[in-house]
Design an enzyme around this catalytic site. Structure first.
Site, PDB file in Angstrom:
ATOM      1  N   HIS A 109      86.296  23.976   1.815  1.00 33.26           N
ATOM      2  CA  HIS A 109      84.996  24.640   1.948  1.00 33.26           C
ATOM      3  C   HIS A 109      84.619  25.145   0.553  1.00 33.26           C
ATOM      4  O   HIS A 109      85.513  25.541  -0.214  1.00 33.26           O
ATOM      5  CB  HIS A 109      85.056  25.903   2.810  1.00 33.26           C
ATOM      6  N   ASP A 112      86.419  28.256  -0.364  1.00 34.75           N
ATOM      7  CA  ASP A 112      87.876  28.172  -0.595  1.00 34.75           C
ATOM      8  C   ASP A 112      88.133  27.970  -2.070  1.00 34.75           C
ATOM      9  O   ASP A 112      89.090  28.480  -2.621  1.00 34.75           O
ATOM     10  CB  ASP A 112      88.512  26.950   0.085  1.00 34.75           C
ATOM     11  N   GLU A 240      82.260  18.655  13.912  1.00 37.78           N
ATOM     12  CA  GLU A 240      83.581  18.973  14.466  1.00 37.78           C
ATOM     13  C   GLU A 240      83.397  19.848  15.701  1.00 37.78           C
ATOM     14  O   GLU A 240      83.091  21.036  15.587  1.00 37.78           O
ATOM     15  CB  GLU A 240      84.395  19.701  13.390  1.00 37.78           C
ATOM     16  N   HIS A 279      90.954  22.195  19.188  1.00 34.41           N
ATOM     17  CA  HIS A 279      89.632  22.397  19.794  1.00 34.41           C
ATOM     18  C   HIS A 279      89.515  21.614  21.094  1.00 34.41           C
ATOM     19  O   HIS A 279      88.876  22.069  22.051  1.00 34.41           O
ATOM     20  CB  HIS A 279      88.525  21.957  18.834  1.00 34.41           C
ATOM     21  N   ASP A 315      92.450  29.408  18.885  1.00 30.61           N
ATOM     22  CA  ASP A 315      92.741  28.350  17.922  1.00 30.61           C
ATOM     23  C   ASP A 315      93.951  28.767  17.084  1.00 30.61           C
ATOM     24  O   ASP A 315      93.801  29.377  16.038  1.00 30.61           O
ATOM     25  CB  ASP A 315      91.482  28.242  17.024  1.00 30.61           C
TER      26      ASP A 315
HETATM   27  C1  XLS Z   1      87.754  26.170  12.725  1.00 32.52           C
HETATM   28  C2  XLS Z   1      87.563  24.853  12.176  1.00 32.52           C
HETATM   29  C3  XLS Z   1      87.412  24.799  10.660  1.00 32.52           C
HETATM   30  C4  XLS Z   1      86.826  23.482  10.234  1.00 32.52           C
HETATM   31  C5  XLS Z   1      86.270  23.480   8.856  1.00 32.52           C
HETATM   32  O1  XLS Z   1      88.117  26.347  13.867  1.00 32.52           O
HETATM   33  O2  XLS Z   1      88.589  24.019  12.604  1.00 32.52           O
HETATM   34  O3  XLS Z   1      88.631  25.040  10.033  1.00 32.52           O
HETATM   35  O4  XLS Z   1      87.732  22.458  10.355  1.00 32.52           O
HETATM   36  O5  XLS Z   1      85.179  24.320   8.723  1.00 32.52           O
HETATM   37 NI    NI Z   2      89.010  22.086  11.957  1.00 33.43          NI
HETATM   38 NI    NI Z   3      89.965  24.951  14.309  1.00 32.29          NI
END
Ligand code: XLS
Ligand code: NI
Ligand code: NI
Length: 448
Positions: A109, A112, A240, A279, A315
């Site tokens: 990101h 990061d 995602e 997820h 998560d």
């Molecule tokens: C959070 C997400 C994140 C994405 C990137 O749950 O998995 O880490 O992969 O923004």
């Molecule tokens: Ni992710």
């Molecule tokens: Ni995640």
């Protein structure tokens, strides 16, 4: 690729290049199953698996959880005098780690890599300063960028969302961040650009105009796509999916929801799915279900390789350890023709109490070995042919005659009804043989 560190200082001095030593090795810092050059089917293991290290978990996360402060004292932050200096050290440590591990890719990101400045322009300046350094380190080590993204969820301004924020100025600021993150991804030769819907969702319907927020999200994504293409970006865009956390309901709930959303908004040509195992579990699906669903729509893009804790509802982002899960996942990936722009990104973090400097290596080595085994099993399923052969045969009544006419759209409901009545009693009580198939898979898993 060099075996040595490329920055000013070595951050993992006791650890050298991680090598394949085979299943009998008791060296905790060697691969037991991941043998990058080994041919599996037509490709080398490394080209099937395309491993990526996640910058955020591996080099930014510090073990903090809602109940306690940091436990990971990263040496690359300890002696830095400014946030920019810390970011430079972190980057050197990241490239040293990725090179020693032998992963080919990383994902990041914007935040990061570079600290947020006092103004958007200072944030951009910070980012592009570090992007130049990353470009040099990529060249020196051979490590490549799998995908980039923007962090649109940490800063308080995004507490009500980014592209779905009820305030226009926040949405516009999110656009500035995405534009810069796309530019950074292009400079670094990224093969993809990911949108994980950080806080694109709602906490309560009482304060939310759901229809309007989803329209804003679609427009925002279209604008980002158009901008990236206008700048020459040829890679893939990924969404995602995640059903919840941090919001109560995330708009990108699961793969099927995202496919519908992309199709409804004319985004399905440019966007594919980045499927995360944890997820999938939060959405009540198997990891392989999400992969197969994306593949069925021709939209399987990339993977966030981790695992959840089935008895927890959040998560946990742990490193994968289940051969069964990786075998099923890689079977779905191989059936879909393998990765093109995508790969396996370890969106996973070591535990809060994993404070030994070798833990980060052990975590990735285990994850890579687990996927290497999964790949071999998946290839075995395909090469042996029993399981795919069974599935093929199961649908063979659609290969010819009236079944084939139905698939081609040549029969009406009245035609079908007449056939059904005439054929009454002839079939239907055919075993799905699930247990037999499960036993075959278990046999493969033990390498018999
Ligand atoms: C959070 C997400 C994140 C994405 C990137 O749950 O998995 O880490 O992969 O923004
Ligand atoms: Ni992710
Ligand atoms: Ni995640």
């Amino acid at each position: 690729m060099t075996d040595f560190y490329v920055g000013d200082k070595e951050y993992f001095p006791k650890i050298g290049k991680v090598r394949y030593e085979g299943p009998e090795s008791d060296n905790p810092l060697a691969f037991k199953f991941y043998d990058p050059e080994k041919k599996v089917g037509k490709k080398k293991m490394k080209d099937h698996l395309r491993f990526a290290v996640a910058y955020w978990h591996s080099f930014c996360a510090d073990g903090t959880d809602p109940f306690g402060s940091a436990t990971h004292a990263h040496p690359w932050i300890a002696d830095a005098k400014t946030p920019m200096e810390a970011a430079r050290h972190k980057m050197d440590a990241a490239f040293e780690f990725i090179t020693k591990l032998g992963a080919e890719f990383y994902c990041f990101h914007d935040r990061d890599m570079a600290p947020e400045g006092v103004s958007p322009s200072e944030s951009e300046k910070n980012l592009f300063t570090l992007v130049e350094r990353a470009k040099k380190l990529q060249k020196a080590t051979g490590v490549k960028l799998l995908w980039g993204t923007a962090n649109l969820f940490t800063h308080p301004r995004f507490m009500n969302g980014a592209a779905t924020n009820p305030e226009f100025t926040v949405l516009a600021l999110a656009a500035a961040q995405v534009k810069a993150a796309i530019d950074a991804t292009i400079i670094l030769g990224g093969q993809g650009y990911t949108f994980w819907g950080g806080r694109e969702g709602y906490m309560s319907l009482l304060n939310t105009d759901l229809k309007r927020e989803k329209e804003h999200l679609a427009r925002f994504l279209s604008l980002a796509r158009d901008y990236a293409r206008s700048q020459g970006f040829k890679g893939a865009f990924y969404i995602e999916p995640k059903p919840m956390e941090p919001t109560k309901h995330q708009y990108d709930y699961d793969t099927e929801t995202v496919i519908g959303f992309l199709k409804a908004n004319g985004l399905d040509k440019d966007f594919r799915l980045n499927i995360e195992a944890n997820h999938a579990e939060l959405a009540g699906h198997d990891f392989a279900h999400e992969l197969e669903t994306a593949a069925a729509a021709g939209m399987l893009g990339s993977v966030d390789a981790n695992r959840g804790e089935p008895r927890n509802g959040w998560d946990t982002d742990q490193f994968p350890t289940s051969y069964y899960e990786t075998a099923m996942a890689m079977y779905a990936v191989l059936k879909a023709g393998g990765f093109s722009t995508g790969g396996l990104n370890f969106d996973a973090k070591i535990r809060r109490n994993s404070v030994d400097p070798t833990d980060l290596f052990a975590a990735h080595i285990g994850g890579m070995d687990t996927f290497a085994v999964g790949l071999e099993i998946a290839q075995r399923i395909i090469a042996d042919g029993k399981i795919p052969g069974f599935v093929k045969k199961r649908y063979s009544s659609f290969n010819s005659g009236d079944g084939a006419k139905f698939e081609k759209g040549l029969l009406s409901l009245t035609d079908l009804a007449a056939i059904g009545q005439a054929d009454y009693g002839k079939s239907g009580i055919t075993s799905g043989r699930q247990e037999y198939l499960e036993n075959i898979l278990n046999q493969y898993l033990l390498g018999l």
